[in-house]
Design a protein around this motif. Structure first.
Motif, PDB file in Angstrom:
ATOM      1  N   GLY A  22       0.510  -0.900   0.383  1.00 26.17           N
ATOM      2  CA  GLY A  22      -0.242   0.354  -0.343  1.00 26.17           C
ATOM      3  C   GLY A  22       0.869   1.053  -0.528  1.00 26.17           C
ATOM      4  N   VAL A  23       2.179   0.945   0.433  1.00 25.03           N
ATOM      5  CA  VAL A  23       2.584   3.056   1.269  1.00 25.03           C
ATOM      6  C   VAL A  23       2.951   2.690  -0.557  1.00 25.03           C
ATOM      7  CG1 VAL A  23       4.264   0.682   1.949  1.00 25.03           C
ATOM      8  CG2 VAL A  23       4.745   3.222   1.997  1.00 25.03           C
ATOM      9  N   ALA A  24       3.724   1.556  -1.475  1.00 19.92           N
ATOM     10  CA  ALA A  24       4.314   2.079  -2.105  1.00 19.92           C
ATOM     11  C   ALA A  24       3.402   2.565  -3.772  1.00 19.92           C
ATOM     12  CB  ALA A  24       5.262   0.638  -2.960  1.00 19.92           C
ATOM     13  N   TRP A  25       1.957   2.189  -3.935  1.00 27.54           N
ATOM     14  CA  TRP A  25       1.442   2.876  -4.378  1.00 27.54           C
ATOM     15  C   TRP A  25       0.364   4.096  -4.263  1.00 27.54           C
ATOM     16  CZ3 TRP A  25      -3.352   4.810  -3.829  1.00 27.54           C
ATOM     17  CH2 TRP A  25      -4.436   4.682  -5.378  1.00 27.54           C
ATOM     18  N   LEU A  26       0.701   4.170  -3.297  1.00 23.81           N
ATOM     19  CA  LEU A  26       0.601   5.874  -3.061  1.00 23.81           C
ATOM     20  C   LEU A  26       1.609   6.778  -3.400  1.00 23.81           C
ATOM     21  CD1 LEU A  26      -1.142   5.540   0.680  1.00 23.81           C
ATOM     22  CD2 LEU A  26      -2.389   6.192  -0.984  1.00 23.81           C
ATOM     23  N   ALA A  27       3.883   6.426  -2.387  1.00 21.98           N
ATOM     24  CA  ALA A  27       4.279   7.108  -3.123  1.00 21.98           C
ATOM     25  C   ALA A  27       4.211   7.457  -4.954  1.00 21.98           C
ATOM     26  CB  ALA A  27       5.067   6.713  -2.956  1.00 21.98           C
ATOM     27  N   LEU A  28       3.523   5.555  -5.509  1.00 21.30           N
ATOM     28  CA  LEU A  28       3.965   6.223  -6.735  1.00 21.30           C
ATOM     29  C   LEU A  28       3.196   6.401  -7.422  1.00 21.30           C
ATOM     30  CD1 LEU A  28       5.129   2.002  -8.041  1.00 21.30           C
ATOM     31  CD2 LEU A  28       6.032   4.431  -7.505  1.00 21.30           C
ATOM     32  N   ASN A  29       1.937   6.934  -7.100  1.00 10.36           N
ATOM     33  CA  ASN A  29       0.224   7.059  -7.337  1.00 10.36           C
ATOM     34  C   ASN A  29       0.516   8.724  -7.056  1.00 10.36           C
ATOM     35  OD1 ASN A  29      -1.233   5.249  -9.314  1.00 10.36           O
ATOM     36  ND2 ASN A  29      -0.420   3.848  -7.996  1.00 10.36           N
ATOM     37  N   THR A  30       0.800   9.048  -6.360  1.00 11.35           N
ATOM     38  CA  THR A  30       0.943  10.730  -5.803  1.00 11.35           C
ATOM     39  C   THR A  30       2.013  11.495  -5.885  1.00 11.35           C
ATOM     40  OG1 THR A  30       1.995  10.518  -3.441  1.00 11.35           O
ATOM     41  CG2 THR A  30      -0.985   9.503  -4.063  1.00 11.35           C
ATOM     42  N   GLY A  31       3.675  10.646  -5.678  1.00 12.02           N
ATOM     43  CA  GLY A  31       4.456  11.497  -6.207  1.00 12.02           C
ATOM     44  C   GLY A  31       5.473  12.124  -4.933  1.00 12.02           C
ATOM     45  N   ALA A  32       4.107  12.176  -3.431  1.00 17.23           N
ATOM     46  CA  ALA A  32       4.634  12.168  -2.475  1.00 17.23           C
ATOM     47  C   ALA A  32       5.836  11.691  -2.129  1.00 17.23           C
ATOM     48  CB  ALA A  32       3.646  11.859  -0.961  1.00 17.23           C
ATOM     49  N   PRO A  33       6.756  12.622  -1.062  1.00 18.09           N
ATOM     50  CA  PRO A  33       7.704  11.843  -0.361  1.00 18.09           C
ATOM     51  C   PRO A  33       7.124  10.636   0.406  1.00 18.09           C
ATOM     52  CG  PRO A  33       7.498  14.000  -0.164  1.00 18.09           C
ATOM     53  CD  PRO A  33       6.182  13.633  -0.677  1.00 18.09           C
ATOM     54  N   GLY A  81       4.030  -1.865 -14.154  1.00 13.72           N
ATOM     55  CA  GLY A  81       3.335  -1.564 -12.946  1.00 13.72           C
ATOM     56  C   GLY A  81       3.623  -2.296 -11.734  1.00 13.72           C
ATOM     57  N   ARG A  82       3.047  -3.428 -11.918  1.00 14.49           N
ATOM     58  CA  ARG A  82       4.029  -4.488 -11.194  1.00 14.49           C
ATOM     59  C   ARG A  82       5.023  -4.407 -10.435  1.00 14.49           C
ATOM     60  NH1 ARG A  82       2.616  -6.333  -6.992  1.00 14.49           N
ATOM     61  NH2 ARG A  82      -0.036  -6.824  -7.801  1.00 14.49           N
ATOM     62  N   ALA A  83       6.101  -4.401 -11.970  1.00 10.93           N
ATOM     63  CA  ALA A  83       7.505  -3.622 -11.287  1.00 10.93           C
ATOM     64  C   ALA A  83       8.103  -2.681 -10.392  1.00 10.93           C
ATOM     65  CB  ALA A  83       8.415  -3.858 -12.935  1.00 10.93           C
ATOM     66  N   SER A  84       6.730  -2.036 -11.138  1.00 12.67           N
ATOM     67  CA  SER A  84       6.972  -0.416 -10.336  1.00 12.67           C
ATOM     68  C   SER A  84       6.513  -0.713  -8.777  1.00 12.67           C
ATOM     69  CB  SER A  84       6.469   0.811 -11.279  1.00 12.67           C
ATOM     70  OG  SER A  84       7.219   0.738 -11.868  1.00 12.67           O
ATOM     71  N   MET A  85       6.148  -1.380  -8.581  1.00 17.23           N
ATOM     72  CA  MET A  85       5.364  -1.728  -7.211  1.00 17.23           C
ATOM     73  C   MET A  85       6.198  -1.991  -6.508  1.00 17.23           C
ATOM     74  SD  MET A  85       2.526  -0.342  -5.848  1.00 17.23           S
ATOM     75  CE  MET A  85       1.690  -2.205  -4.807  1.00 17.23           C
ATOM     76  N   ASP A  86       7.101  -3.210  -6.431  1.00 23.95           N
ATOM     77  CA  ASP A  86       8.442  -4.506  -6.513  1.00 23.95           C
ATOM     78  C   ASP A  86       9.423  -3.553  -6.392  1.00 23.95           C
ATOM     79  OD1 ASP A  86       5.856  -6.651  -6.514  1.00 23.95           O
ATOM     80  OD2 ASP A  86       6.727  -7.434  -8.085  1.00 23.95           O
ATOM     81  N   ARG A  87       9.511  -2.696  -7.485  1.00 17.13           N
ATOM     82  CA  ARG A  87      10.780  -2.151  -6.945  1.00 17.13           C
ATOM     83  C   ARG A  87      10.802  -0.850  -5.353  1.00 17.13           C
ATOM     84  NH1 ARG A  87      11.857   2.874  -8.312  1.00 17.13           N
ATOM     85  NH2 ARG A  87      10.785   2.773 -10.200  1.00 17.13           N
TER      86      ARG A  87
END
Length: 226
Positions: free
Chosen positions: A121-132, A176-182
């Motif tokens: 969840g935290v990775a999804w939020l970071a990738l989809n909002t750009g929030a640090p 998307g999956r690779a981005s999430m995992d990374r």
């Protein structure tokens, strides 16, 4: 929500003795995701009270009952189904898009707090909002062999340390999956490293592990959802 800030401060500094370091690492404006390690049910309130900025913390939905539930709702905290909760993530995304701060304990459940694994969840939020993402080490809320439900006595010393903010993004040609995992791995490594540093600098050790980690919490959103 403004009334809850003094309550959080009182918990940290009047009921308990909390040392706070790294406040300068927290961006003074714009959205921020606070990602803390999880050893006690007090971790969320302690992080809330120590933070230089107000935040909406994802709290398991079972806590939103009776008087406590009303307090959590009134203070702006967010109920989450730990089996996977797309709605909680979408609400968190809306808050971050509005420039607010969201707190999450991405290990998913209480344990040793060493961040050996986190949910997506935290990775999804970071990738989809750009929030640090600011890693937060929370120490002292449970020590040694104390039970997971142990309530620390008043006056115990806690330590909260805010680490260097981490900004993540999708890479060209990356699924998307690779981005999430990374992203999840980078966040996990940053949090685990910061916790280790905080233990060394503060002299406060982590508790012994009592349970395996349930990493399903707020991880129910598809990785390719933009």
């Amino acid at each position: 929500m403004s009334w809850s800030r003094p309550v959080g401060w009182a918990l940290d500094h009047l009921v308990y003795r909390t040392t706070v370091t790294g406040k300068a690492n927290v961006p003074t404006g714009g959205p921020v995701i606070f990602a803390g390690n999880h050893i006690s049910f007090l971790d969320g309130p302690v992080m809330f009270g120590a933070s230089p900025r107000p935040m909406h913390i994802l709290v398991k939905q079972e806590m939103f009952k009776g008087f406590l539930g009303r307090v959590l709702t009134a203070s702006g905290q967010l109920p989450v189904d730990r089996r996977g909760d797309r709605a909680a993530l979408q609400r968190s995304r809306e808050l971050l898009d509005a420039g607010r701060c969201v707190g999450i304990l991405p290990e998913g459940t209480r344990g040793s707090g060493e961040a050996s694994g986190i949910n997506g969840g935290v990775a999804w939020l970071a990738l989809n909002t750009g929030a640090p993402v600011v890693p937060v080490a929370i120490l002292g809320t449970r020590t040694g062999n104390e039970h997971l439900d142990f309530v620390p006595p008043p006056g115990r010393r806690f330590h909260v340390s805010f680490g260097t903010a981490l900004t993540l993004g999708r890479r060209a040609g990356e699924s998307g999956r690779a981005s999430m995992d990374r992203a999840a791995q980078e966040i996990r490594a940053a949090l685990a490293g910061h916790v280790r540093d905080a233990v060394q600098l503060s002299g406060q050790p982590l508790p012994f592990a009592e349970t395996s980690k349930d990493l399903t919490a707020v991880a129910g959103t598809p990785a390719d959802d933009h």
